[in-house]
Design an enzyme around this catalytic site. Sequence first.
Site, mmCIF file in Angstrom:
data_model
loop_
_atom_site.group_PDB
_atom_site.id
_atom_site.type_symbol
_atom_site.label_atom_id
_atom_site.label_comp_id
_atom_site.label_asym_id
_atom_site.label_seq_id
_atom_site.Cartn_x
_atom_site.Cartn_y
_atom_site.Cartn_z
ATOM 1 N N ASP A 1 -21.659 17.028 -15.217
ATOM 2 C CA ASP A 1 -22.438 17.845 -14.302
ATOM 3 C C ASP A 1 -23.829 17.277 -14.147
ATOM 4 O OD1 ASP A 1 -24.092 20.097 -13.169
ATOM 5 O OD2 ASP A 1 -22.375 21.130 -13.621
ATOM 6 N N ASN B 1 -16.622 29.901 -12.533
ATOM 7 C CA ASN B 1 -17.104 31.001 -11.766
ATOM 8 C C ASN B 1 -16.324 30.978 -10.269
ATOM 9 O OD1 ASN B 1 -19.171 31.291 -13.485
ATOM 10 N ND2 ASN B 1 -20.041 29.419 -12.496
ATOM 11 N N GLN C 1 -20.771 31.184 -8.271
ATOM 12 C CA GLN C 1 -20.021 29.792 -7.895
ATOM 13 C C GLN C 1 -20.875 29.402 -6.750
ATOM 14 O OE1 GLN C 1 -16.017 30.375 -6.268
ATOM 15 N NE2 GLN C 1 -15.959 27.954 -6.270
ATOM 16 N N HIS D 1 -13.516 24.252 -9.885
ATOM 17 C CA HIS D 1 -13.836 23.629 -11.122
ATOM 18 C C HIS D 1 -14.115 24.428 -12.405
ATOM 19 C CE1 HIS D 1 -17.426 24.896 -9.130
ATOM 20 N NE2 HIS D 1 -18.142 24.956 -10.212
ATOM 21 N N HIS E 1 -16.194 24.378 -15.870
ATOM 22 C CA HIS E 1 -17.181 23.915 -16.648
ATOM 23 C C HIS E 1 -16.839 23.746 -18.222
ATOM 24 C CE1 HIS E 1 -20.624 24.946 -13.758
ATOM 25 N NE2 HIS E 1 -19.562 25.578 -13.161
HETATM 26 P P1 AMP Z 1 -20.707 26.489 -9.960
HETATM 27 O O1 AMP Z 1 -22.125 27.332 -10.216
HETATM 28 O O2 AMP Z 1 -19.787 27.093 -11.105
HETATM 29 O O3 AMP Z 1 -20.191 26.532 -8.688
HETATM 30 O O4 AMP Z 1 -21.140 25.139 -10.509
HETATM 31 C C1 AMP Z 1 -21.434 23.745 -9.805
HETATM 32 C C2 AMP Z 1 -21.797 22.927 -10.499
HETATM 33 O O5 AMP Z 1 -21.863 21.565 -9.981
HETATM 34 C C3 AMP Z 1 -23.163 23.056 -11.037
HETATM 35 O O6 AMP Z 1 -23.453 22.974 -12.406
HETATM 36 C C4 AMP Z 1 -24.110 21.571 -10.329
HETATM 37 O O7 AMP Z 1 -24.990 21.322 -11.245
HETATM 38 C C5 AMP Z 1 -22.889 20.960 -10.381
HETATM 39 N N1 AMP Z 1 -22.974 19.887 -9.102
HETATM 40 C C6 AMP Z 1 -23.394 19.862 -7.998
HETATM 41 N N2 AMP Z 1 -23.317 18.760 -7.429
HETATM 42 C C7 AMP Z 1 -22.903 17.939 -8.238
HETATM 43 C C8 AMP Z 1 -22.826 16.276 -8.245
HETATM 44 N N3 AMP Z 1 -22.867 15.633 -7.058
HETATM 45 N N4 AMP Z 1 -22.231 15.704 -9.388
HETATM 46 C C9 AMP Z 1 -21.950 16.584 -10.175
HETATM 47 N N5 AMP Z 1 -22.223 17.932 -10.397
HETATM 48 C C10 AMP Z 1 -22.800 18.534 -9.406
#
Ligand code: AMP
Length: 136
Positions: A32, A88, A95, A101, A103
Site C-alpha cells: 500500500d 472495506n 472503501q 481488495h 488489507h
Molecule cells: P480502501 O480504503 O479499503 O478502498 O483502500 C484503498 C487503499 O489503496 C488505501 O489504503 C490506499 O493507500 C491504497 N492505494 C491507493 N492507490 C494506490 C496505489 N497506486 N498503489 C498502492 N496502494 C494504493
Amino acid sequence: MKQEQCIFCKIIAGEIPSHTLYEDENYKIILDVGPATKGHALIMPKSHYADFYELPEEAAADVIKLAKKMMIHMTDKLKCDGFNLVQNNGEAAGQTVNHFHMHLIPRYKNDGEILKYIAGEPDREELERIKRTITE
Ligand code: AMP
Ligand code: ZN
C-alpha cells in the site's frame, strides 16, 4: 475483465507501477502506498470486482487462503507482533478504491490504535431487535 478508469486494474495491467510482493495468474499482492504500518499490503484479484458483494465465492476462498499464507510469511519476515485483515465495502465503510481488495496490516507493539472504534452500549432489547432483523 478490466475497467478503464480503475487504478488497481491499471496497476495489474502494468500501466501504473507498484511494489509487488506476490503474483500469480489470478491474484496480486502489492504494498500500500499509504501504509498504516510498515509492510501494509493489499491482496487483489486480477479481474475487476467492485467489492466483496461482487466477488465470486471461489475467489473469496482463494483470497482467504492467500491472506493466511502471506500473513504467516510477513510475520516471519517483518517480525511483527500481530496482524489485521481489513476489507472495506462501500463508501460508508471507508472503501476508496472500487476494485475488491483486502488489507494485510502487520501490527507492532505500541504502533497506535489505528483501527480503534467506539464501542456502543445497546441494551438487551436492542440487541434482540437487531438479531430478529437479521435472522427473520
Ligand atoms: P480502501 O480504503 O479499503 O478502498 O483502500 C484503498 C487503499 O489503496 C488505501 O489504503 C490506499 O493507500 C491504497 N492505494 C491507493 N492507490 C494506490 C496505489 N497506486 N498503489 C498502492 N496502494 C494504493
Ligand atoms: Zn479494477
